[in-house]
Design an enzyme around this catalytic site. Structure first.
Site, PDB file in Angstrom:
ATOM      1  NE  ARG A  94       0.787   3.393   3.880  1.00 54.22           N
ATOM      2  CZ  ARG A  94       0.196   4.059   4.866  1.00 54.22           C
ATOM      3  NH1 ARG A  94       0.198   3.579   6.091  1.00 54.22           N
ATOM      4  NH2 ARG A  94      -0.403   5.227   4.633  1.00 54.22           N
TER       5      ARG A  94
ATOM      6  CG  PHE B 195      -0.421  -2.452   1.982  1.00 60.56           C
ATOM      7  CD1 PHE B 195      -1.525  -3.183   1.553  1.00 60.56           C
ATOM      8  CD2 PHE B 195      -0.606  -1.506   2.996  1.00 60.56           C
ATOM      9  CE1 PHE B 195      -2.781  -2.985   2.120  1.00 60.56           C
ATOM     10  CE2 PHE B 195      -1.859  -1.302   3.562  1.00 60.56           C
ATOM     11  CZ  PHE B 195      -2.943  -2.033   3.131  1.00 60.56           C
ATOM     12  CB  SER B 196       3.284   0.029  -2.212  1.00 65.86           C
ATOM     13  OG  SER B 196       2.154   0.265  -3.010  1.00 65.86           O
TER      14      SER B 196
ATOM     15  CD1 TRP C 182      -6.606   0.012  -2.182  1.00 59.93           C
ATOM     16  CD2 TRP C 182      -7.659  -0.565  -0.286  1.00 59.93           C
ATOM     17  NE1 TRP C 182      -5.658  -0.376  -1.265  1.00 59.93           N
ATOM     18  CE2 TRP C 182      -6.259  -0.731  -0.101  1.00 59.93           C
ATOM     19  CE3 TRP C 182      -8.511  -0.866   0.769  1.00 59.93           C
ATOM     20  CZ2 TRP C 182      -5.717  -1.188   1.097  1.00 59.93           C
ATOM     21  CZ3 TRP C 182      -7.963  -1.322   1.961  1.00 59.93           C
ATOM     22  CH2 TRP C 182      -6.589  -1.478   2.133  1.00 59.93           C
TER      23      TRP C 182
ATOM     24  CG  ASN D 164      -3.640   1.265  -4.898  1.00 62.88           C
ATOM     25  OD1 ASN D 164      -4.325   0.267  -4.798  1.00 62.88           O
ATOM     26  ND2 ASN D 164      -2.780   1.608  -3.970  1.00 62.88           N
ATOM     27  CG  ASP D 165       0.478   2.806  -4.511  1.00 61.51           C
ATOM     28  OD1 ASP D 165      -0.492   3.509  -4.765  1.00 61.51           O
ATOM     29  OD2 ASP D 165       0.900   2.605  -3.358  1.00 61.51           O
TER      30      ASP D 165
ATOM     31  CD  GLN E 160      -0.418  -2.307  -3.272  1.00 58.38           C
ATOM     32  OE1 GLN E 160      -1.118  -2.196  -2.288  1.00 58.38           O
ATOM     33  NE2 GLN E 160       0.439  -3.304  -3.421  1.00 58.38           N
TER      34      GLN E 160
HETATM   35  C1  FRU Z   1      -0.442   4.558  -1.531  1.00 61.02           C
HETATM   36  C2  FRU Z   1      -0.821   3.428  -0.589  1.00 61.02           C
HETATM   37  C3  FRU Z   1       0.429   2.823   0.039  1.00 61.02           C
HETATM   38  C4  FRU Z   1      -0.006   1.435   0.394  1.00 61.02           C
HETATM   39  C5  FRU Z   1      -0.935   1.095  -0.738  1.00 61.02           C
HETATM   40  C6  FRU Z   1      -2.066   0.225  -0.345  1.00 61.02           C
HETATM   41  O1  FRU Z   1      -1.350   4.804  -2.528  1.00 61.02           O
HETATM   42  O2  FRU Z   1      -1.724   3.893   0.374  1.00 61.02           O
HETATM   43  O3  FRU Z   1       0.931   3.575   1.134  1.00 61.02           O
HETATM   44  O4  FRU Z   1       1.055   0.546   0.472  1.00 61.02           O
HETATM   45  O5  FRU Z   1      -1.409   2.325  -1.262  1.00 61.02           O
HETATM   46  O6  FRU Z   1      -2.788  -0.203  -1.461  1.00 61.02           O
END
Ligand code: FRU
Length: 453
Positions: free
Chosen positions: A145, A81-82, A46, A21-22, A38
């Site tokens: 976060r 996380f991000s 996920w 993801n991010d 991520q």
């Molecule tokens: C955004 C998010 C962030 C978090 C991450 C977790 O897509 O939900 O807020 O840090 O992904 O994977």
């Protein structure tokens, strides 16, 4: 679980195998562009978040490195996380969110951790540097976060997404002299966002914009249809007051699939996640889920965020179009330059019953992926979403240039700085392109992506 990968896009970053993801920690360091992301290496869904890592010198060909951050330590027991990156004292520093699940709900902890590296490949963790005690009264440590860091006036600054207990999304500003001790400065908007939570706030001091995402945000009478929306706000942070002074705002992307865009630290360039929460991902069966967008040069033009794709490519075919043009293309950059444009319809990735269309209708671009191939079903229930449609305003300029970056599983459409980004999952053989135009002049160009073996 061992994942077998059977297909992948040609030049978009994926988690290699597994989930992505991010984009995180986007930065230029030691002669290379670094993109972290991520990543769950164990599944196409996920899960325990790692920081995957790729580097590039041309922003198009990316080399995979070992995961930079692996969860399991104090402060990041259940996930890294991000977050973002900064170069300081010759080292590469990562500021990210450590996720500890505890018993779930209010007992979750999302706190900001620091890591450093001398070579940009292996990282040493320092644990939590912005903890529960650094949260002002009334904010939830379970939803705190995605720190984005930068330097200003000989200090480090960062913004972190937060939530008031029993409230909605906020963005908090922090300051530090040494990266280890942080002090709360202010709540940038000072009021709840419409979305239940803000994610991935990002600030570009030079250009003066804030990017952030909102989860489950009402569509505001169709301003955006994705329930998880990326916004930009043009303006400046007032550091003394700890507030954001806004002059205009808009949405970052008009398509189905762009989330969590981040600006490369110190460069006017962004990348986003080319996918979306709460949708099925047809490529799971090929061993990967999700991609990142291509890097995009950003500027602010007439009070709006202006994006242009950055891919290394070479001209392969160029022709004037009189009425209709047929081509074959699966990957590449298509540019259609027009003057006096009256009508345009483009079918992409066509093969019999399968095709993706972009049509100019009443001053807007209408993108339709309802016949693109494998179905993607989301949580959005409005008529356009259910029909596979997204719309983007068309500029009212005399000369209109449309640019489309095409890869195996995505199209990124740009016109006058606006972007419409979407995944598509057509059959392999679908490479037909059919352009029908009514304009004073129209030139079609196809460029091939410069791919290294
Ligand atoms: C955004 C998010 C962030 C978090 C991450 C977790 O897509 O939900 O807020 O840090 O992904 O994977």
């Amino acid at each position: 679980m061992t994942i077998k990968k059977t297909k992948e896009p040609a030049f978009h970053i994926t988690g290699k195998t597994g989930w992505i993801n991010d984009p995180n920690g986007l930065i230029y360091y030691n002669g290379k562009y670094h993109a972290f992301f991520q990543h769950n290496p164990y599944d196409t869904k996920w899960g325990p978040m790692h920081w995957g890592h790729v580097v590039s010198d041309d922003l198009t060909n990316w080399q995979y490195l070992p995961n930079a951050l692996v969860p399991g330590d104090d402060g990041d027991k259940n996930g890294c996380f991000s977050g973002s990156a900064i170069v300081y004292g010759g080292k590469l520093w990562l500021l990210y969110t450590g996720f500890t699940e505890n018993q779930g709900g209010d007992s979750i902890r999302q706190l900001q951790c620091l890591a450093e590296s001398d070579d940009g490949i292996t990282f040493k963790k320092h644990g939590i540097v912005i903890g529960e005690k650094d949260l002002p009264e009334g904010y939830a440590p379970a939803d705190f976060r995605d720190p984005k860091i930068w330097r200003h006036d000989d200090c480090f600054w960062c913004i972190v997404a937060a939530r008031r207990i029993d409230g909605r999304g906020r963005i908090l500003l922090y300051k530090s002299a040494d990266l280890f001790k942080w002090e709360f400065v202010g709540d940038l908007f000072g009021k709840d966002s419409p979305g239940i939570m803000i994610e991935c706030p990002d600030y570009n001091e030079e250009l003066g914009y804030l990017l952030y995402c909102e989860q489950f945000q009402p569509s505001e009478n169709g301003v955006h249809l994705n329930v998880h929306t990326c916004r930009y706000a043009i303006g400046k942070i007032d550091y003394a007051a700890g507030k954001f002074i806004e002059s205009s705002r808009g949405i970052v992307d008009y398509g189905f699939d762009m989330y969590a865009p981040q600006t490369f630290t110190g460069r006017n360039m962004i990348m986003g996640w080319l996918n979306m929460w709460d949708r099925n991902v047809p490529s799971e069966k090929y061993g990967f889920s999700g991609m990142l967008t291509v890097p995009r040069k950003v500027s602010v033009v007439d009070g709006r965020l202006y994006q242009e794709p950055l891919v290394s490519c070479t001209e392969a075919y160029k022709t004037e179009v009189n009425g209709k043009l047929l081509d074959n293309v699966k990957r590449g950059v298509i540019t259609v330059k027009t003057t006096g444009l009256e009508a345009l319809e483009m079918k992409m990735r066509a093969d019999g019953e399968n095709y993706t269309t972009l049509t100019l209708q009443n001053g807007e671009w209408v993108f339709d992926r309802s016949k693109s191939g494998e179905a993607i079903v989301g949580v959005e229930k409005d008529a356009d979403s259910l029909s596979g449609i997204r719309r983007m305003p068309c500029s009212d300029k005399k000369d209109i240039t449309l640019t489309i970056v095409m890869d195996d599983f995505s199209v990124e459409i740009f016109e006058d700085g606006r972007s419409l980004t979407s995944t598509i999952y057509p059959p392999d053989a679908a490479d037909g392109l059919e352009l029908t135009v009514k304009a004073k002049n129209c030139q079609y160009e196809r460029a091939d992506i410069i791919l290294r073996a």
